[in-house]
Write a protein that holds these residues in place. Sequence first.
Motif, PDB file in Angstrom:
ATOM      1  N   GLN A 170     -21.588   1.940 -14.264  1.00 26.65           N
ATOM      2  CA  GLN A 170     -22.101   0.781 -15.003  1.00 26.65           C
ATOM      3  C   GLN A 170     -22.740  -0.246 -14.060  1.00 26.65           C
ATOM      4  O   GLN A 170     -22.353  -0.361 -12.896  1.00 26.65           O
ATOM      5  CB  GLN A 170     -20.965   0.117 -15.790  1.00 26.65           C
ATOM      6  CG  GLN A 170     -20.548   0.905 -17.029  1.00 26.65           C
ATOM      7  CD  GLN A 170     -19.661   0.080 -17.953  1.00 26.65           C
ATOM      8  OE1 GLN A 170     -18.691  -0.531 -17.524  1.00 26.65           O
ATOM      9  NE2 GLN A 170     -19.986   0.061 -19.231  1.00 26.65           N
ATOM     10  N   ASN A 227     -23.277   2.003 -22.146  1.00 30.33           N
ATOM     11  CA  ASN A 227     -23.721   0.605 -22.100  1.00 30.33           C
ATOM     12  C   ASN A 227     -22.537  -0.318 -22.341  1.00 30.33           C
ATOM     13  O   ASN A 227     -22.437  -1.401 -21.780  1.00 30.33           O
ATOM     14  CB  ASN A 227     -24.785   0.360 -23.176  1.00 30.33           C
ATOM     15  CG  ASN A 227     -25.907   1.380 -23.079  1.00 30.33           C
ATOM     16  OD1 ASN A 227     -25.810   2.466 -23.639  1.00 30.33           O
ATOM     17  ND2 ASN A 227     -26.943   1.064 -22.331  1.00 30.33           N
ATOM     18  N   THR A 247     -28.053   3.833 -27.391  1.00 28.86           N
ATOM     19  CA  THR A 247     -27.025   2.937 -26.858  1.00 28.86           C
ATOM     20  C   THR A 247     -25.687   3.663 -26.965  1.00 28.86           C
ATOM     21  O   THR A 247     -25.316   4.117 -28.053  1.00 28.86           O
ATOM     22  CB  THR A 247     -26.983   1.635 -27.688  1.00 28.86           C
ATOM     23  OG1 THR A 247     -28.253   0.995 -27.560  1.00 28.86           O
ATOM     24  CG2 THR A 247     -25.887   0.705 -27.204  1.00 28.86           C
ATOM     25  N   ASP A 273     -24.226  -3.887 -18.189  1.00 29.20           N
ATOM     26  CA  ASP A 273     -23.304  -3.173 -19.070  1.00 29.20           C
ATOM     27  C   ASP A 273     -22.002  -3.966 -19.222  1.00 29.20           C
ATOM     28  O   ASP A 273     -21.773  -4.936 -18.500  1.00 29.20           O
ATOM     29  CB  ASP A 273     -22.999  -1.779 -18.485  1.00 29.20           C
ATOM     30  CG  ASP A 273     -24.264  -0.962 -18.262  1.00 29.20           C
ATOM     31  OD1 ASP A 273     -25.094  -0.921 -19.176  1.00 29.20           O
ATOM     32  OD2 ASP A 273     -24.421  -0.384 -17.170  1.00 29.20           O
TER      33      ASP A 273
END
Length: 443
Positions: free
Chosen positions: A203, A170, A103, A207
Amino acid sequence: MKQLVILGGGESGVGTALLGQAKGYDVFVSDKGIIQEKYKEVLIYNEIEWEELQHTTSRILNADVVMKSPGIPDKVDLIEKLIGKNIPVISEIEFAAKYTNATLVGITGSNGKTTTASLTHHILKQELNVGLAGNIGDSFAKQVLEDDFKNYVLEISSFQLDGIVDFKPNIAVLTNITPDHLDRYDYKFENYIDSKFRIALNQTKDDYLIYDADDQVITNWLKENTIQSTLLPFSLIKTIENGAYLDNENIKITIDNNQIIMPTKNLALEGKHNIKNAMAASTVAHLLKIRKQTIRESLENFHGVEHRLEQVLKINKVQYVNDSKATNVNATYYALESMDAPTVWIVGGVDKGNDYTELFPFINEKVKAIICLGIDNEKLMENFGNMVDIIIETQFMSEAVKIAYKVAEAGDNVLLSPACASFDLFENYEDRGRQFKNAVRNL
């Protein structure tokens, strides 16, 4: 075998070389300057080919992919040749991100990114397996190779974002945008703004983008451009339904109707800008399911970053403050804003197209003397010459501190907050900050 050429043999370059070698690339490191001994040793030990004090063009133009150090501008001849040959020129974060499923929390902004990244990491590491990289600490590539953390907090500069293609965090954090590095963006603020927003470029709706809703530049850009990610703003003045805001002396963070409340009265870091940094870091922690108690305790025991409003010593009732990390006007704005006593201000270095107007009210109100520390102080003299009784030029840190010592009286502050880059007289802002601290200790 694919050829990976790395331009710049510093922390990010050598980290990428190690990761590239492990992933089966034929690696060549080329640096126009001198490679530091500690990095040379790593390259030699790992049998990675390298050169210094030159770029062998024929070898470099034979690359399949080039990772360039963020310090090298896109406008140099070699980079233009590579782009002309359609050879991808990428940054370390782009290269390394492909080799991890962790992540990723990416933090950018003109100011506050180091403090926010360090604070976010400080909170997360209480409960998660997490690395801190990017513009800070060991290189991201090296950590992906050696540590394989499940999570990373990455402090990312606009220069690193200029070199991304597929990279996506993320969780992205945008602390603020004020004019900086305009010399690298054709002196056009809008180019620099677009560069910062590249953090959200790839993204998706799964996200998150956490950003300062009080920052006009950010909110205007978001009105005119669409991004896919879920927006989580933070604010000191507005009430925010999804995101974070200040209500009396409490930070309230709401995500999907799940609210946590953090008192600000015991925050270890002082100043309004640090409430914002705390909001951003806490929002990340809340998203990653860190317990409320852990977030609160971490905010109360985190003592900041070296060279950022760092209290060095008190001598004869004068407080010496090292804010060498203030390499632009906006950072110095926060520093002067937080001064609560008459201040002797040490400023100067490489001006990146600075506009000093926003500092004028603080100069009139708080600054009693200015010490210009740079090779070319003309612009500072023009801007501030008539605003204070004492303005002195010097090119030595030890002399600047001695002058400050003479001028300051009991109850005053001496603040090093340069508002400029450090490369005229120092290796980097850390070197500048350390020289200041040593000079203060030697008084």
